[in-house]
Design a protein around this motif. Structure first.
Motif, PDB file in Angstrom:
ATOM      1  N   PRO A   5      11.422 -21.840  -8.937  1.00 41.41           N
ATOM      2  CA  PRO A   5       9.987 -21.529  -9.001  1.00 41.41           C
ATOM      3  C   PRO A   5       9.703 -20.385  -9.969  1.00 41.41           C
ATOM      4  CG  PRO A   5      10.936 -20.821  -6.893  1.00 41.41           C
ATOM      5  CD  PRO A   5      11.978 -21.639  -7.587  1.00 41.41           C
ATOM      6  N   ASN A   6       8.562 -20.464 -10.630  1.00 38.60           N
ATOM      7  CA  ASN A   6       8.141 -19.404 -11.540  1.00 38.60           C
ATOM      8  C   ASN A   6       6.626 -19.299 -11.447  1.00 38.60           C
ATOM      9  OD1 ASN A   6       9.070 -17.508 -13.674  1.00 38.60           O
ATOM     10  ND2 ASN A   6       7.566 -18.619 -14.879  1.00 38.60           N
ATOM     11  N   LYS A   7       6.160 -18.365 -10.630  1.00 37.47           N
ATOM     12  CA  LYS A   7       4.717 -18.260 -10.390  1.00 37.47           C
ATOM     13  C   LYS A   7       4.361 -16.829 -10.005  1.00 37.47           C
ATOM     14  CE  LYS A   7       5.485 -19.896  -5.642  1.00 37.47           C
ATOM     15  NZ  LYS A   7       5.201 -20.936  -4.643  1.00 37.47           N
ATOM     16  N   VAL A   8       3.102 -16.498 -10.177  1.00 41.25           N
ATOM     17  CA  VAL A   8       2.564 -15.225  -9.717  1.00 41.25           C
ATOM     18  C   VAL A   8       1.490 -15.535  -8.692  1.00 41.25           C
ATOM     19  CG1 VAL A   8       1.386 -13.085 -10.359  1.00 41.25           C
ATOM     20  CG2 VAL A   8       3.050 -14.110 -11.933  1.00 41.25           C
ATOM     21  N   MET A   9       1.595 -14.940  -7.514  1.00 39.46           N
ATOM     22  CA  MET A   9       0.668 -15.217  -6.415  1.00 39.46           C
ATOM     23  C   MET A   9      -0.210 -13.996  -6.144  1.00 39.46           C
ATOM     24  SD  MET A   9       1.555 -18.316  -5.707  1.00 39.46           S
ATOM     25  CE  MET A   9       0.636 -18.607  -4.175  1.00 39.46           C
ATOM     26  N   MET A  10      -1.475 -14.288  -5.804  1.00 44.25           N
ATOM     27  CA  MET A  10      -2.421 -13.246  -5.399  1.00 44.25           C
ATOM     28  C   MET A  10      -2.593 -13.314  -3.881  1.00 44.25           C
ATOM     29  SD  MET A  10      -3.409 -11.906  -8.281  1.00 44.25           S
ATOM     30  CE  MET A  10      -2.333 -12.447  -9.578  1.00 44.25           C
ATOM     31  N   HIS A  11      -2.182 -12.259  -3.197  1.00 46.33           N
ATOM     32  CA  HIS A  11      -2.314 -12.206  -1.744  1.00 46.33           C
ATOM     33  C   HIS A  11      -3.523 -11.334  -1.391  1.00 46.33           C
ATOM     34  CE1 HIS A  11      -1.197 -11.911   2.496  1.00 46.33           C
ATOM     35  NE2 HIS A  11      -1.362 -10.610   2.396  1.00 46.33           N
ATOM     36  N   PRO A  12      -4.564 -11.921  -0.734  1.00 47.65           N
ATOM     37  CA  PRO A  12      -5.691 -11.090  -0.312  1.00 47.65           C
ATOM     38  C   PRO A  12      -5.262 -10.188   0.847  1.00 47.65           C
ATOM     39  CG  PRO A  12      -5.974 -13.355   0.474  1.00 47.65           C
ATOM     40  CD  PRO A  12      -4.724 -13.335  -0.336  1.00 47.65           C
ATOM     41  N   VAL A  13      -5.410  -8.883   0.667  1.00 44.93           N
ATOM     42  CA  VAL A  13      -4.942  -7.925   1.671  1.00 44.93           C
ATOM     43  C   VAL A  13      -5.998  -7.788   2.763  1.00 44.93           C
ATOM     44  CG1 VAL A  13      -4.197  -5.553   2.082  1.00 44.93           C
ATOM     45  CG2 VAL A  13      -3.595  -6.700  -0.063  1.00 44.93           C
ATOM     46  N   GLY A  14      -5.657  -8.201   3.983  1.00 49.54           N
ATOM     47  CA  GLY A  14      -6.577  -8.096   5.117  1.00 49.54           C
ATOM     48  C   GLY A  14      -6.816  -6.653   5.502  1.00 49.54           C
ATOM     49  N   ALA A  15      -7.904  -6.428   6.212  1.00 45.00           N
ATOM     50  CA  ALA A  15      -8.324  -5.063   6.544  1.00 45.00           C
ATOM     51  C   ALA A  15      -7.242  -4.274   7.274  1.00 45.00           C
ATOM     52  CB  ALA A  15      -9.596  -5.114   7.388  1.00 45.00           C
ATOM     53  N   GLU A  16      -6.459  -4.956   8.116  1.00 42.21           N
ATOM     54  CA  GLU A  16      -5.478  -4.236   8.934  1.00 42.21           C
ATOM     55  C   GLU A  16      -4.056  -4.295   8.365  1.00 42.21           C
ATOM     56  OE1 GLU A  16      -6.526  -2.366  11.439  1.00 42.21           O
ATOM     57  OE2 GLU A  16      -8.516  -3.049  10.825  1.00 42.21           O
ATOM     58  N   GLU A  17      -3.839  -5.086   7.323  1.00 45.50           N
ATOM     59  CA  GLU A  17      -2.458  -5.331   6.891  1.00 45.50           C
ATOM     60  C   GLU A  17      -1.752  -4.094   6.368  1.00 45.50           C
ATOM     61  OE1 GLU A  17      -1.575  -9.640   5.257  1.00 45.50           O
ATOM     62  OE2 GLU A  17      -3.385  -8.858   4.343  1.00 45.50           O
ATOM     63  N   CYS A  18      -2.481  -3.227   5.658  1.00 46.17           N
ATOM     64  CA  CYS A  18      -1.853  -2.064   5.024  1.00 46.17           C
ATOM     65  C   CYS A  18      -2.334  -0.731   5.587  1.00 46.17           C
ATOM     66  CB  CYS A  18      -2.113  -2.086   3.519  1.00 46.17           C
ATOM     67  SG  CYS A  18      -1.174  -3.359   2.656  1.00 46.17           S
ATOM     68  N   LYS A  19      -3.163  -0.774   6.631  1.00 39.14           N
ATOM     69  CA  LYS A  19      -3.657   0.477   7.197  1.00 39.14           C
ATOM     70  C   LYS A  19      -2.551   1.170   7.980  1.00 39.14           C
ATOM     71  CE  LYS A  19      -8.634   0.302   7.608  1.00 39.14           C
ATOM     72  NZ  LYS A  19      -9.757  -0.051   8.474  1.00 39.14           N
ATOM     73  N   PRO A  20      -2.434   2.497   7.844  1.00 35.71           N
ATOM     74  CA  PRO A  20      -1.428   3.205   8.638  1.00 35.71           C
ATOM     75  C   PRO A  20      -1.700   3.039  10.130  1.00 35.71           C
ATOM     76  CG  PRO A  20      -2.423   4.638   6.973  1.00 35.71           C
ATOM     77  CD  PRO A  20      -3.228   3.385   7.000  1.00 35.71           C
ATOM     78  N   ARG A  21      -0.639   3.088  10.905  1.00 33.96           N
ATOM     79  CA  ARG A  21      -0.782   3.043  12.358  1.00 33.96           C
ATOM     80  C   ARG A  21      -1.372   4.357  12.849  1.00 33.96           C
ATOM     81  NH1 ARG A  21       2.298  -1.366  14.519  1.00 33.96           N
ATOM     82  NH2 ARG A  21       1.528  -2.977  13.120  1.00 33.96           N
ATOM     83  N   PRO A  22      -2.283   4.301  13.829  1.00 33.70           N
ATOM     84  CA  PRO A  22      -2.754   5.577  14.406  1.00 33.70           C
ATOM     85  C   PRO A  22      -1.582   6.294  15.066  1.00 33.70           C
ATOM     86  CG  PRO A  22      -3.543   3.685  15.677  1.00 33.70           C
ATOM     87  CD  PRO A  22      -2.903   3.138  14.448  1.00 33.70           C
ATOM     88  N   SER A  23      -1.505   7.606  14.853  1.00 33.31           N
ATOM     89  CA  SER A  23      -0.359   8.334  15.402  1.00 33.31           C
ATOM     90  C   SER A  23      -0.525   8.487  16.906  1.00 33.31           C
ATOM     91  CB  SER A  23      -0.249   9.709  14.744  1.00 33.31           C
ATOM     92  OG  SER A  23      -1.430  10.429  14.947  1.00 33.31           O
ATOM     93  N   VAL A  24       0.570   8.265  17.601  1.00 31.69           N
ATOM     94  CA  VAL A  24       0.566   8.399  19.056  1.00 31.69           C
ATOM     95  C   VAL A  24       1.225   9.727  19.408  1.00 31.69           C
ATOM     96  CG1 VAL A  24       1.300   7.395  21.238  1.00 31.69           C
ATOM     97  CG2 VAL A  24       0.700   5.910  19.316  1.00 31.69           C
ATOM     98  N   LYS A  25       0.444  10.644  19.931  1.00 29.25           N
ATOM     99  CA  LYS A  25       1.007  11.960  20.256  1.00 29.25           C
ATOM    100  C   LYS A  25       1.517  11.957  21.693  1.00 29.25           C
ATOM    101  CE  LYS A  25      -1.632  14.712  17.003  1.00 29.25           C
ATOM    102  NZ  LYS A  25      -2.700  15.676  16.808  1.00 29.25           N
ATOM    103  N   LYS A  26       2.736  12.472  21.830  1.00 27.51           N
ATOM    104  CA  LYS A  26       3.320  12.538  23.185  1.00 27.51           C
ATOM    105  C   LYS A  26       2.766  13.751  23.917  1.00 27.51           C
ATOM    106  CE  LYS A  26       7.556  10.227  21.796  1.00 27.51           C
ATOM    107  NZ  LYS A  26       8.984  10.384  21.511  1.00 27.51           N
ATOM    108  N   ARG A  27       2.474  13.524  25.180  1.00 31.19           N
ATOM    109  CA  ARG A  27       1.933  14.634  25.963  1.00 31.19           C
ATOM    110  C   ARG A  27       3.055  15.502  26.513  1.00 31.19           C
ATOM    111  NH1 ARG A  27      -3.054  11.831  29.327  1.00 31.19           N
ATOM    112  NH2 ARG A  27      -4.226  11.196  27.499  1.00 31.19           N
TER     113      ARG A  27
END
Length: 358
Positions: A336-358
């Motif tokens: 195969p020899n192709k270039v693909m365009m992937h539409p990035v969904g709103a949540e795909e690349c967003k950082p995870r919210p940090s979970v703080k330990k109590r």
């Protein structure tokens, strides 16, 4: 700290599996393997460098549609390409030992040679020197040098001797990072471009394939041929945050694990998360701060040789083409020899919210 992503990725496999069904193929792709992808920082255009000796420029629509707009030719395979900061020019460099620039703003149909080395040029980048508004070009070559080029002059503005052949380099703000053979990584502060700010051995045990600077220029990622990625900060005060992790590996079978080269690492322009892509034909999105895999995608059917996010971070381009990792004989016409365009969904690349330990 090698297994940080491993356990998290396997336990949450189901909800991290990404979808390729909306990816759109680039129209009229190159005739041979794709070596590099670069999006314009100012407009919706993509430059594609190929082993067919051409750099092509395409207009990209928001839904991933494409149309060829321009191209220029080298005398040998092109190994790298990059846009000028103002989005009017594209530079290509390659096995003909030269770099060429096309001025799209001037509606030129031909490219002008702007750089030369004694051996093939493996990578090229535009950058703006500190305190200057005149962009320059930096080239890294198998002749073991890095050269800076003021486009108003025919001779290099400066030459930096490296320990070995240059395999990869990247620049962001004042940070230039160079990866060479024998696993040397040279860090340059572009305020003093002719000397190494520091030199380290790669934290990874095998050949460096790619380096990619953080968007904030505080550090860089390194990918190697053995399915491993490292996150490195420039300053010693941040060294506690350095780590490496395994990726692009098959599950172990009979005490054997197939490992694949990490060919490309691209940072999301807004979120600072990043992608890895490899010879196993998959790409993944990662949150380096939370040390977590955000998404992993099914195999694309061939090795992934290059990747890039567009300026908004809404399109992720990846090239499925032969990466030459298994030599000449494996490159068949059916590959195969192709270039693909992937539409990035709103949540795909967003950082995870940090979970703080109590």
């Amino acid at each position: 700290m090698a297994g940080l992503f491993g356990s998290a990725a396997s336990t949450s496999q189901a909800n991290t599996l990404g979808d390729l069904s909306k990816d759109v193929a680039l129209q009229s792709p190159p005739d041979d393997s794709v070596s590099d992808l670069s999006f314009s920082p100012q407009s919706d255009h993509l430059a594609v460098a190929s082993w067919d000796k051409k750099v092509r420029i395409y207009a990209i629509t928001q839904n991933g549609g494409s149309e060829g707009k321009a191209f220029f030719e080298h005398d040998a395979p092109v190994l790298s390409c990059h846009w000028s900061p103002d989005g009017t020019k594209v530079v290509g460099a390659g096995a003909d030992k030269m770099a060429k620039v096309i001025d799209l703003g001037a509606n030129q149909n031909t490219a002008t040679q702007v750089a030369a080395h004694d051996q093939p040029i493996r990578c090229v980048r535009y950058f703006e020197p500190p305190g200057s508004n005149a962009p320059m070009i930096v080239t890294g070559s198998w002749d073991k040098t890095v050269k800076y080029w003021d486009l108003r002059q025919s001779q290099p503005a400066a030459t930096v001797q490296c320990q070995e052949r240059v395999y990869t380099l990247d620049v962001k703000k004042n940070l230039l990072v160079i990866g060479t053979a024998d696993r040397y990584i040279n860090v340059i502060n572009l305020s003093e471009p002719a000397k190494f700010y520091k030199t380290i051995q790669s934290p990874l045990k095998w050949q460096t394939r790619v380096v990619s600077c953080f968007p904030d220029a505080s550090g860089f990622a390194v990918g190697s041929i053995e399915g491993r990625c490292a996150i490195q900060y420039v300053e010693e005060k941040d060294a506690a945050s350095n780590f490496s992790f395994k990726c692009h590996r098959d599950p172990p079978q009979n005490n054997m694990t197939n490992v694949y080269s990490v060919n490309a690492i691209s940072f999301h322009p807004q979120h600072g998360t990043f992608s890895t892509a490899g010879s196993d034909g998959t790409f993944h999105f990662w949150d380096g701060v939370a040390k977590h895999r955000l998404k992993g995608y099914p195999t694309t059917g061939g090795t992934i040789s290059a990747t890039a996010f567009d300026r908004s971070g809404q399109i992720f381009a990846y090239a499925v083409s032969y990466d030459w990792s298994k030599g000449y004989a494996t490159n068949t016409p059916q590959y195969p020899n192709k270039v693909m365009m992937h539409p990035v969904g709103a949540e795909e690349c967003k950082p995870r919210p940090s979970v703080k330990k109590r």
